[in-house]
Design an enzyme around this catalytic site. Structure first.
Site, PDB file in Angstrom:
ATOM      1  N   GLU A  31       0.816  -1.221   0.000  1.00 33.57           N
ATOM      2  CA  GLU A  31       0.000   0.000   0.000  1.00 33.57           C
ATOM      3  C   GLU A  31       0.851   1.273   0.000  1.00 33.57           C
ATOM      4  O   GLU A  31       0.791   2.078   0.939  1.00 33.57           O
ATOM      5  CB  GLU A  31      -0.956  -0.002   1.191  1.00 33.57           C
ATOM      6  CG  GLU A  31      -2.022  -1.060   1.065  1.00 33.57           C
ATOM      7  CD  GLU A  31      -2.968  -1.101   2.261  1.00 33.57           C
ATOM      8  OE1 GLU A  31      -2.662  -0.503   3.305  1.00 33.57           O
ATOM      9  OE2 GLU A  31      -4.011  -1.755   2.144  1.00 33.57           O
ATOM     10  N   GLU A  40      -7.071  -7.648  -0.534  1.00 30.94           N
ATOM     11  CA  GLU A  40      -7.413  -7.616   0.893  1.00 30.94           C
ATOM     12  C   GLU A  40      -8.811  -7.036   1.067  1.00 30.94           C
ATOM     13  O   GLU A  40      -9.150  -6.025   0.445  1.00 30.94           O
ATOM     14  CB  GLU A  40      -6.494  -6.668   1.691  1.00 30.94           C
ATOM     15  CG  GLU A  40      -5.067  -7.073   1.812  1.00 30.94           C
ATOM     16  CD  GLU A  40      -4.274  -6.038   2.636  1.00 30.94           C
ATOM     17  OE1 GLU A  40      -4.886  -5.334   3.470  1.00 30.94           O
ATOM     18  OE2 GLU A  40      -3.064  -5.932   2.428  1.00 30.94           O
TER      19      GLU A  40
HETATM   20  C1  GLA Z   1      -4.071  -2.697   5.222  1.00 31.08           C
HETATM   21  C2  GLA Z   1      -2.731  -3.421   5.255  1.00 31.08           C
HETATM   22  C3  GLA Z   1      -2.769  -4.692   6.034  1.00 31.08           C
HETATM   23  C4  GLA Z   1      -3.591  -4.527   7.289  1.00 31.08           C
HETATM   24  C5  GLA Z   1      -4.978  -4.088   6.908  1.00 31.08           C
HETATM   25  C6  GLA Z   1      -5.911  -3.998   8.103  1.00 31.08           C
HETATM   26  O1  GLA Z   1      -4.829  -3.015   4.142  1.00 31.08           O
HETATM   27  O2  GLA Z   1      -2.240  -3.687   3.974  1.00 31.08           O
HETATM   28  O3  GLA Z   1      -1.437  -5.046   6.355  1.00 31.08           O
HETATM   29  O4  GLA Z   1      -3.003  -3.584   8.118  1.00 31.08           O
HETATM   30  O5  GLA Z   1      -4.894  -2.820   6.329  1.00 31.08           O
HETATM   31  O6  GLA Z   1      -7.185  -3.540   7.739  1.00 31.08           O
END
Ligand code: GLA
Ligand code: ZN
Length: 681
Positions: free
Chosen positions: A157, A316
């Site tokens: 991210e 995710e």
């Molecule tokens: C982000 C991160 C993950 C985790 C999630 C939790 O998407 O990439 O590592 O911290 O948030 O919601």
């Protein structure tokens, strides 16, 4: 590249992706065996590993410990689970910062961030870039031909938790970037309007990052710094990607985006979409009272659009609550599957989660997971297993593309410019306009693509422009061409105002959009807090309901456009509020106040009719119907977010894939359920 006909897919993955971030380093190895047994039971096909593992993989500079990762990848392989392997460059080890404290980023206020969390990186730091390249190279050399390897997951991210650093190294890097963009210090002075408030620079060396100033800083400097910060992150990504391409040819490289507009605001994903082999996205429901399934649909549509319409992958989301909002409700029964399958309907080639097994320690121990603290005798686990089984029935959709009805223009750079200080009203929020226009189209059951303002729009009968404050001359020409050739355009107030340097376009507002809209705006007249204005249809115009606007009004002078609603009160009383301009074969609407809910629906419904799109009147509220089509056929997804059973009319018979039952002309979709029909023919 995703803009080709078919985007690369994870190597060796012949099913939809189902799984999550897997962090086995948090658990003793006995647990790994239990993990893969449960993964098989739930139908997991791929997991993301190693994203935060730098300190374990390189415990001291130049000393590597790959043994555990070897064993893990072997274990996944023998169990038929594909690996999305991370480069751990978002989490440099403590030893790295002891040696290079200047690689810790500096905030705008001059605060040095500390080690002890994640993502504390100055992406201009040469030692950081060298160390990141090295660990990436080590991983690529070791695992390029590992049979479990499906794809690479670079970093994590980009853009969150911070996107910009304001240190002296970044100042040097910024000056270099400015030379590339503007050429000379004179050109920077011109672009930034430094004649104002005596900000003129003699040399580039006098220029710093836009650090905290006593009052409003130079807006163009801030806008350029946002571009520079985004470009710097992209340089870091492409450096890692190029190493992986060189040492592991044929393995697709991605980095997980966060296209949802509230979750990462600092990345220009139009540019990033061209750099990754496969677009992947992370999405979390923001539980602030807005309709979460509508915001989810919008994020998924935006992700598909940055992928150029090609399939993408949800890397995710959460099985239930997250733990980083003020209040973190659990998902309702069935909500996770509706979320997952809405992403799939909108182009995702699977549904993955953060994370596989809920942590016992660390910052995210109260974040839901596929295997919750409650264990497998739990609702979450039962729903996870059921989703795995459902996705296993949908393999045929792989490679098909979501079919859109309309487009919405979106530009991150315009958003950055619009969000700077000292604008006509702090109540105007471009993100809010995008949400509200999107929700109105969603409620009319239209599937929306997002488009860059300079992109070819000819495929869309209807194009909506929620608030495009920064618009180039090319954008003006593009929208004019679009309408002249028969398109229907709807433009909101505060659009077309400035150029790429945040300088107001010459002549009356709305600058580059005057011609296409057939009007000028003599003055903005934002409303007071809570104030509203009434809009009525003028004499001689077809009758319409009265509308109510708030936040903003314009003093509009028609120059070819007809008035469809006019202001009944407020400063522009008696003048046009909503206009319609016939130009060439098309029509351009202008909405000069903030309309929401049914008031906006009324205007967009008229525009939809102008665009020749039939009304989808037979569908119930909050019933999402989306199509994917391709060589393997046409698939209709019906997702019932409402509390009432409903029916969806089918234009062809087919087979409902989740129940296996034939589907005739009416498809029953119980409250909260999802149905996917493969249409015959
Ligand atoms: C982000 C991160 C993950 C985790 C999630 C939790 O998407 O990439 O590592 O911290 O948030 O919601
Ligand atoms: Zn820096």
């Amino acid at each position: 590249m995703p803009h080709s006909e078919s985007a690369p897919t994870p190597v060796g993955l012949h099913k939809l992706a189902f799984g999550g971030d897997y962090n086995p380093e948090q658990w003793p190895e006995e647990v790994w065996h239990e993990d893969v047994r449960l993964m098989r039971e739930a139908g997991v096909t791929m997991v993301s590993v190693g994203i935060f593992s730098w300190a374990l993989l390189e415990p001291e500079p130049g000393r590597y410990d790959f043994g555990w990762l070897d064993r893990l990848l072997d274990l996944l392989h023998v169990n038929g689970i594909r690996a999305d392997l991370g480069t751990p460059t978002v989490a440099p080890p403590a030893w790295f910062y002891r040696a290079h404290p200047e690689a810790l980023p500096l905030s705008r206020d001059g605060v040095r961030y500390a080690f002890g969390s994640r993502g504390a990186i100055c992406h201009s730091s040469a030692p950081y870039r060298a160390a990141a390249a090295n660990i990436t190279e080590q991983l690529a050399r070791r695992y390029a031909s590992h049979p479990a390897l499906a794809m690479w997951h670079v970093h994590n991210e980009y853009g969150v938790p911070i996107s910009a650093c304001y240190c002296d190294n970044c100042a040097v890097h910024f000056r270099h970037w400015l030379t590339g963009r503007h050429g000379s210090v004179d050109a920077v002075n011109e672009a930034w309007g430094t004649a104002f408030w005596g900000q003129r620079y003699n040399t580039l060396d006098e220029i710093d990052p836009p650090r905290t100033t006593p009052t409003v800083g130079n807006p163009a400097q801030q806008l350029d710094y946002a571009r520079f910060a985004d470009a710097t992150l992209r340089e870091n990504f492409t450096a890692e990607r190029d190493i992986l391409h060189r040492l592991a040819p044929g393995i697709p490289v991605t980095t997980n985006f966060m296209t949802a507009l509230s979750q990462c605001e600092s990345i220009d994903y139009w540019a990033w979409g061209r750099e990754v082999d496969l677009v992947t996205n992370d999405h979390y429901l923001i539980t602030d009272g807005r309709r979460t399934h509508v915001n989810l649909a919008m994020a998924a549509d935006l992700t598909r659009s940055v992928a150029g319409g090609a399939p993408w992958l949800l890397l995710e989301h959460s099985t239930s609550g997250v733990n980083w909002q003020p209040r973190n409700p659990a998902k309702r029964p069935g909500e996770m599957a509706r979320n997952s399958l809405s992403h799939v309907a909108r182009g995702s080639e699977g549904a993955m989660f953060f994370q596989w097994r809920q942590s016992r320690r660390g910052a995210e121990k109260f974040h839901s997971a596929m295997v919750p603290h409650a264990g497998t005798d739990s609702r979450v686990w039962r729903e996870v297993s059921a989703l795995g089984a459902d996705l296993g029935l949908l393999d045929g959709i792989r490679g098909t593309r979501t079919v859109a009805d309309a487009a919405m223009l979106w530009d991150w750079q315009s958003w950055w410019a619009q969000s700077l200080e000292w604008r006509p009203s702090e109540d105007h929020d471009a993100r809010e306009r995008a949400d509200t226009y999107y929700a109105s189209l969603y409620d009319q059951h239209l599937t929306v693509d997002f488009a860059h303002p300079e992109a070819d729009l000819s495929a869309y009968p209807l194009v909506v422009v929620p608030a495009l404050y920064l618009a180039t001359e090319e954008t003006g020409r593009n929208l004019r061409r679009y309408v002249e050739n028969g398109g229907t355009l709807v433009v909101s107030y505060f659009s077309g105002i400035v150029d790429a340097d945040d300088a107001v376009h010459p002549g009356p507002y709305p600058g580059v959009l005057r011609d296409v809209l057939g009007l000028t705006v003599e003055e903005f007249s934002p409303l007071g807090e809570g104030e509203t204005v009434r809009l009525t249809t003028p004499e001689g115009a077809p009758e319409g309901p009265d509308l109510t606007g708030d936040v903003w009004t314009d003093v509009v002078i028609p120059r070819g456009a007809e008035t469809v609603w006019s202001y009944a009160d407020g400063i522009p009383a008696g003048r046009p509020a909503v206009t319609r301009h016939q130009l060439g074969k098309g029509t351009a609407w202008y909405v000069s106040t903030r309309l929401s809910g049914p008031h906006l629906d009324t205007v967009l419904d008229r525009a939809r009719a102008d665009a020749g799109i039939a009304a989808r009147t037979g569908l119930a509220h909050d019933v999402e119907v989306v199509r994917r089509a391709g060589e393997s056929g046409t698939y209709l997804f019906a997702i019932n977010h409402s509390g009432a059973d409903t029916e969806v009319a089918l234009d062809a018979p087919g087979t409902e894939l989740l129940t296996g039952k034939p589907a005739a002309d009416r498809l029953a979709v119980p409250a909260g359920a999802v149905r996917v029909v493969r249409l015959d023919g």
